[in-house]
Design a protein around this motif. Structure first.
Motif, PDB file in Angstrom:
ATOM      1  N   ASN A  33       0.801  -1.207   0.000  1.00  0.00           N
ATOM      2  CA  ASN A  33       0.000   0.000   0.000  1.00  0.00           C
ATOM      3  C   ASN A  33       0.851   1.281   0.000  1.00  0.00           C
ATOM      4  OD1 ASN A  33      -2.623   0.927  -0.115  1.00  0.00           O
ATOM      5  ND2 ASN A  33      -2.692   1.315   2.096  1.00  0.00           N
ATOM      6  N   LEU A  34       2.147   1.102   0.111  1.00  0.00           N
ATOM      7  CA  LEU A  34       3.068   2.241   0.161  1.00  0.00           C
ATOM      8  C   LEU A  34       3.103   2.972  -1.187  1.00  0.00           C
ATOM      9  CD1 LEU A  34       5.328   3.244   2.216  1.00  0.00           C
ATOM     10  CD2 LEU A  34       6.912   1.911   0.807  1.00  0.00           C
ATOM     11  N   LEU A  35       3.242   4.299  -1.151  1.00  0.00           N
ATOM     12  CA  LEU A  35       3.400   5.060  -2.394  1.00  0.00           C
ATOM     13  C   LEU A  35       4.742   4.699  -3.040  1.00  0.00           C
ATOM     14  CD1 LEU A  35       2.250   8.628  -1.281  1.00  0.00           C
ATOM     15  CD2 LEU A  35       1.069   7.134  -2.906  1.00  0.00           C
ATOM     16  N   ILE A  36       4.740   4.523  -4.347  1.00  0.00           N
ATOM     17  CA  ILE A  36       5.976   4.190  -5.069  1.00  0.00           C
ATOM     18  C   ILE A  36       7.048   5.240  -4.785  1.00  0.00           C
ATOM     19  CG2 ILE A  36       7.011   3.957  -7.357  1.00  0.00           C
ATOM     20  CD1 ILE A  36       4.474   2.634  -8.311  1.00  0.00           C
ATOM     21  N   ARG A  37       6.597   6.494  -4.776  1.00  0.00           N
ATOM     22  CA  ARG A  37       7.498   7.624  -4.495  1.00  0.00           C
ATOM     23  C   ARG A  37       8.240   7.412  -3.169  1.00  0.00           C
ATOM     24  NH1 ARG A  37       5.392  12.092  -1.996  1.00  0.00           N
ATOM     25  NH2 ARG A  37       3.272  11.503  -2.527  1.00  0.00           N
ATOM     26  N   LYS A  38       7.509   6.947  -2.141  1.00  0.00           N
ATOM     27  CA  LYS A  38       8.142   6.758  -0.831  1.00  0.00           C
ATOM     28  C   LYS A  38       9.048   5.538  -0.805  1.00  0.00           C
ATOM     29  CE  LYS A  38       5.009   9.346   1.934  1.00  0.00           C
ATOM     30  NZ  LYS A  38       4.011   9.343   3.005  1.00  0.00           N
ATOM     31  N   ASN A  73       9.703   0.444 -15.437  1.00  0.00           N
ATOM     32  CA  ASN A  73       8.330   0.413 -15.965  1.00  0.00           C
ATOM     33  C   ASN A  73       7.591   1.716 -15.673  1.00  0.00           C
ATOM     34  OD1 ASN A  73       8.667  -2.143 -16.976  1.00  0.00           O
ATOM     35  ND2 ASN A  73       7.677  -3.172 -15.252  1.00  0.00           N
ATOM     36  N   VAL A  74       7.768   2.232 -14.465  1.00  0.00           N
ATOM     37  CA  VAL A  74       7.107   3.500 -14.110  1.00  0.00           C
ATOM     38  C   VAL A  74       7.614   4.608 -15.036  1.00  0.00           C
ATOM     39  CG1 VAL A  74       6.794   5.248 -12.310  1.00  0.00           C
ATOM     40  CG2 VAL A  74       6.768   2.821 -11.701  1.00  0.00           C
ATOM     41  N   ILE A  75       8.912   4.590 -15.317  1.00  0.00           N
ATOM     42  CA  ILE A  75       9.490   5.602 -16.207  1.00  0.00           C
ATOM     43  C   ILE A  75       8.906   5.468 -17.613  1.00  0.00           C
ATOM     44  CG2 ILE A  75      11.636   6.348 -17.339  1.00  0.00           C
ATOM     45  CD1 ILE A  75      13.068   5.549 -14.664  1.00  0.00           C
ATOM     46  N   GLN A  76       8.768   4.239 -18.069  1.00  0.00           N
ATOM     47  CA  GLN A  76       8.171   4.032 -19.399  1.00  0.00           C
ATOM     48  C   GLN A  76       6.726   4.521 -19.425  1.00  0.00           C
ATOM     49  OE1 GLN A  76       9.536  -0.287 -19.737  1.00  0.00           O
ATOM     50  NE2 GLN A  76       9.317   0.365 -21.848  1.00  0.00           N
ATOM     51  N   TYR A  77       6.019   4.296 -18.335  1.00  0.00           N
ATOM     52  CA  TYR A  77       4.640   4.763 -18.224  1.00  0.00           C
ATOM     53  C   TYR A  77       4.611   6.282 -18.343  1.00  0.00           C
ATOM     54  CZ  TYR A  77      -0.091   5.429 -16.377  1.00  0.00           C
ATOM     55  OH  TYR A  77      -1.394   5.783 -16.216  1.00  0.00           O
ATOM     56  N   TYR A  78       5.513   6.918 -17.594  1.00  0.00           N
ATOM     57  CA  TYR A  78       5.608   8.386 -17.629  1.00  0.00           C
ATOM     58  C   TYR A  78       5.893   8.871 -19.057  1.00  0.00           C
ATOM     59  CZ  TYR A  78       7.857  12.921 -17.225  1.00  0.00           C
ATOM     60  OH  TYR A  78       8.216  14.221 -17.428  1.00  0.00           O
ATOM     61  N   CYS A  79       6.759   8.142 -19.780  1.00  0.00           N
ATOM     62  CA  CYS A  79       7.077   8.552 -21.156  1.00  0.00           C
ATOM     63  C   CYS A  79       5.877   8.394 -22.074  1.00  0.00           C
ATOM     64  CB  CYS A  79       8.221   7.697 -21.710  1.00  0.00           C
ATOM     65  SG  CYS A  79       9.778   8.019 -20.918  1.00  0.00           S
ATOM     66  N   GLN A  80       5.090   7.346 -21.851  1.00  0.00           N
ATOM     67  CA  GLN A  80       3.931   7.118 -22.722  1.00  0.00           C
ATOM     68  C   GLN A  80       2.755   8.034 -22.388  1.00  0.00           C
ATOM     69  OE1 GLN A  80       2.733   3.012 -23.296  1.00  0.00           O
ATOM     70  NE2 GLN A  80       4.849   2.322 -23.421  1.00  0.00           N
ATOM     71  N   GLN A 128      -0.641  11.822 -11.424  1.00  0.00           N
ATOM     72  CA  GLN A 128      -1.116  10.494 -11.064  1.00  0.00           C
ATOM     73  C   GLN A 128       0.042   9.572 -10.720  1.00  0.00           C
ATOM     74  OE1 GLN A 128      -4.063   9.748 -14.042  1.00  0.00           O
ATOM     75  NE2 GLN A 128      -4.264   7.632 -13.321  1.00  0.00           N
ATOM     76  N   VAL A 129       1.126   9.685 -11.514  1.00  0.00           N
ATOM     77  CA  VAL A 129       2.303   8.849 -11.290  1.00  0.00           C
ATOM     78  C   VAL A 129       2.780   9.032  -9.848  1.00  0.00           C
ATOM     79  CG1 VAL A 129       4.734   8.502 -11.937  1.00  0.00           C
ATOM     80  CG2 VAL A 129       3.018   8.833 -13.716  1.00  0.00           C
ATOM     81  N   ASP A 130       2.676  10.276  -9.397  1.00  0.00           N
ATOM     82  CA  ASP A 130       3.097  10.608  -8.043  1.00  0.00           C
ATOM     83  C   ASP A 130       2.258   9.906  -6.970  1.00  0.00           C
ATOM     84  OD1 ASP A 130       5.257  12.125  -7.442  1.00  0.00           O
ATOM     85  OD2 ASP A 130       4.033  13.699  -6.507  1.00  0.00           O
ATOM     86  N   GLN A 131       1.035   9.555  -7.335  1.00  0.00           N
ATOM     87  CA  GLN A 131       0.112   8.944  -6.370  1.00  0.00           C
ATOM     88  C   GLN A 131       0.055   7.418  -6.469  1.00  0.00           C
ATOM     89  OE1 GLN A 131      -1.187  10.572  -3.856  1.00  0.00           O
ATOM     90  NE2 GLN A 131      -0.077  12.326  -4.701  1.00  0.00           N
ATOM     91  N   SER A 160       1.044  -1.354  -5.061  1.00  0.00           N
ATOM     92  CA  SER A 160       0.023  -2.288  -5.552  1.00  0.00           C
ATOM     93  C   SER A 160      -0.412  -1.974  -6.983  1.00  0.00           C
ATOM     94  CB  SER A 160      -1.187  -2.288  -4.625  1.00  0.00           C
ATOM     95  OG  SER A 160      -1.642  -0.962  -4.454  1.00  0.00           O
ATOM     96  N   SER A 161      -0.053  -0.774  -7.506  1.00  0.00           N
ATOM     97  CA  SER A 161      -0.437  -0.448  -8.894  1.00  0.00           C
ATOM     98  C   SER A 161       0.589  -0.934  -9.915  1.00  0.00           C
ATOM     99  CB  SER A 161      -0.622   1.061  -9.096  1.00  0.00           C
ATOM    100  OG  SER A 161      -0.575   1.784  -7.923  1.00  0.00           O
ATOM    101  N   LEU A 162       1.681  -1.544  -9.447  1.00  0.00           N
ATOM    102  CA  LEU A 162       2.742  -1.919 -10.383  1.00  0.00           C
ATOM    103  C   LEU A 162       2.249  -2.847 -11.492  1.00  0.00           C
ATOM    104  CD1 LEU A 162       5.756  -2.342  -7.925  1.00  0.00           C
ATOM    105  CD2 LEU A 162       5.515  -0.629  -9.736  1.00  0.00           C
ATOM    106  N   ARG A 163       1.315  -3.754 -11.131  1.00  0.00           N
ATOM    107  CA  ARG A 163       0.801  -4.681 -12.154  1.00  0.00           C
ATOM    108  C   ARG A 163      -0.023  -3.923 -13.201  1.00  0.00           C
ATOM    109  NH1 ARG A 163       3.822  -7.534  -9.175  1.00  0.00           N
ATOM    110  NH2 ARG A 163       5.161  -6.306 -10.502  1.00  0.00           N
ATOM    111  N   ASP A 164      -0.783  -2.886 -12.741  1.00  0.00           N
ATOM    112  CA  ASP A 164      -1.568  -2.091 -13.688  1.00  0.00           C
ATOM    113  C   ASP A 164      -0.651  -1.309 -14.619  1.00  0.00           C
ATOM    114  OD1 ASP A 164      -3.826  -2.943 -12.314  1.00  0.00           O
ATOM    115  OD2 ASP A 164      -3.713  -1.261 -10.903  1.00  0.00           O
ATOM    116  N   ILE A 165       0.469  -0.858 -14.070  1.00  0.00           N
ATOM    117  CA  ILE A 165       1.431  -0.117 -14.897  1.00  0.00           C
ATOM    118  C   ILE A 165       1.982  -1.027 -15.989  1.00  0.00           C
ATOM    119  CG2 ILE A 165       3.688   1.036 -14.848  1.00  0.00           C
ATOM    120  CD1 ILE A 165       2.942   2.035 -12.027  1.00  0.00           C
TER     121      ILE A 165
END
Ligand code: ADP
Length: 324
Positions: free
Chosen positions: A40-45, A79-86, A93-96, A100-105
């Motif tokens: 449940n932790l934010l990816i950012r943290k 993957n998060v970086i690729q998401y940001y690029c796309q 939103q990426v910041d939030q 648990s959202s990694l699979r959706d990314i």
């Protein structure tokens, strides 16, 4: 076959036997700490936690289901970086995003989710190694079941480096027999090498790693001399604090952000023998070897998976290889 070949095969067989009579549990130090992150932790943290603790990966825990939820690695941040690029408009939103959202990314950017393989700590180490090679996993979580609660329990994570180090430390007598050179056994990759120069952007280098499905890019000068290596784990400090726009800065700048305890780059020559490579593994924390000529020009790359593959599979019958 020459006596050199015979000795080499004898050494390899002895190491394989060793891996069959030891368990993954044996690889772990007597006492260790394990940092597990809540899903449940934010990816950012999560970035700060990894950096503060000097680690590059952690098992994830789903506290709602009380279950192991996979392994967080640098691939997830890529993957998060690729998401940001796309989807550059979705930076807020990426910041939030939570872990648990990694699979959706993964789904959103269309990458195949990495197969989560785990092994029981008391199974033979040989089995963990074979699984690693088969799935190309660089690390494998050791998962047990708690007798009392029946819940899954992550004991620790073993990496290719830890396994090779364990082999090196406990098999000096056998690694001594491995006298054939890197060139003779064709260890590593020597063609179609992915490289970049110091002025390439961090994003360029990340795209290369994704395209080739590799975890490191040698940084070379115009004469093909090796200046540095950008590793997948180097993206972690780059995006700390959500600074995604800085990914367009040069790798040269990014590499100055490495932690002070960065273990350094290890090189070898094609004439070096496997026994010497095990000596290096015994003494130093290496993630790969960059093969250079006498003028420090890039010749090839030997990854830990190349070494593990050779040690486990060279000279095995095909039907044995199929077995796992
Ligand atoms: P590992 O699986 O140990 O993390 P890599 O993913 O970096 O290692 O390497 C996977 C395969 O790709 C290995 O066979 C390695 O020799 C090769 N390889 C590694 N880096 C490069 C590169 N920059 N260019 C081409 N091939 C590479």
């Amino acid at each position: 076959p020459s006596s050199l070949d015979k000795e080499q095969m004898q050494g390899l067989r002895a190491i394989r036997e060793f891996l069959k009579v030891r368990t993954s549990y044996d690889v772990l130090p007597l006492s260790f700490r394990l940092i597990i992150l809540d899903n449940n932790l934010l990816i950012r943290k999560s970035l700060n936690i990894l950096i503060q603790n000097g680690i590059v990966s952690a098992p994830l825990w789903d506290s709602r289901r009380s279950a192991f939820a996979g392994l967080l690695t640098s691939t997830d941040y890529i993957n998060v970086i690729q998401y940001y690029c796309q989807f550059p408009d979705e930076i807020d939103q990426v910041d939030q995003f939570r872990l648990s959202s990694l699979r959706d990314i993964e789904r959103a950017i269309g990458v195949e989710p990495l197969e989560t393989v785990s092994v029981h700590p008391m199974r033979p180490l040989y089995e963990a190694c074979r699984r690693m090679l088969k799935t190309r996993a660089r690390r494998i979580p050791l998962v047990d079941v708690d007798d009392e609660t029946g819940h899954e329990m992550v004991v620790n994570v073993i990496t290719q480096y830890r396994i090779l180090k364990f082999i090196a430390v406990n098999n000096e007598k056998h690694t001594m027999l491995l006298k054939k050179s890197v060139r003779d056994i064709g260890l590593g990759t020597y063609s179609n090498l992915a490289t970049a120069d110091m002025n390439a952007s961090v994003l360029d280098v990340i795209h290369l790693m994704v395209k080739y499905n590799i975890s490191a890019i040698p940084i070379v000068d115009k004469d093909y001399k090796v200046l540095n290596v950008f590793e997948a784990v180097d993206v972690i400090p780059c995006i700390k604090g959500g600074a995604y726009d800085e990914l367009s800065s040069s790798v040269g700048d990014a590499l100055t952000r490495r932690a002070d305890d960065f273990p350094g780059i290890y090189t070898c020559s094609e004439d070096d023998r496997l026994d010497a490579i095990f000596e290096t593994i015994r003494k130093s924390k290496i993630h790969r070897l960059i093969v250079v000529d006498d003028d420090s020009r890039l010749k090839g790359i030997i990854s830990l998976s190349d070494i593990l593959k050779y040690v486990l599979l060279y000279g095995e019958e095909d039907d044995v290889i199929q077995e796992f």
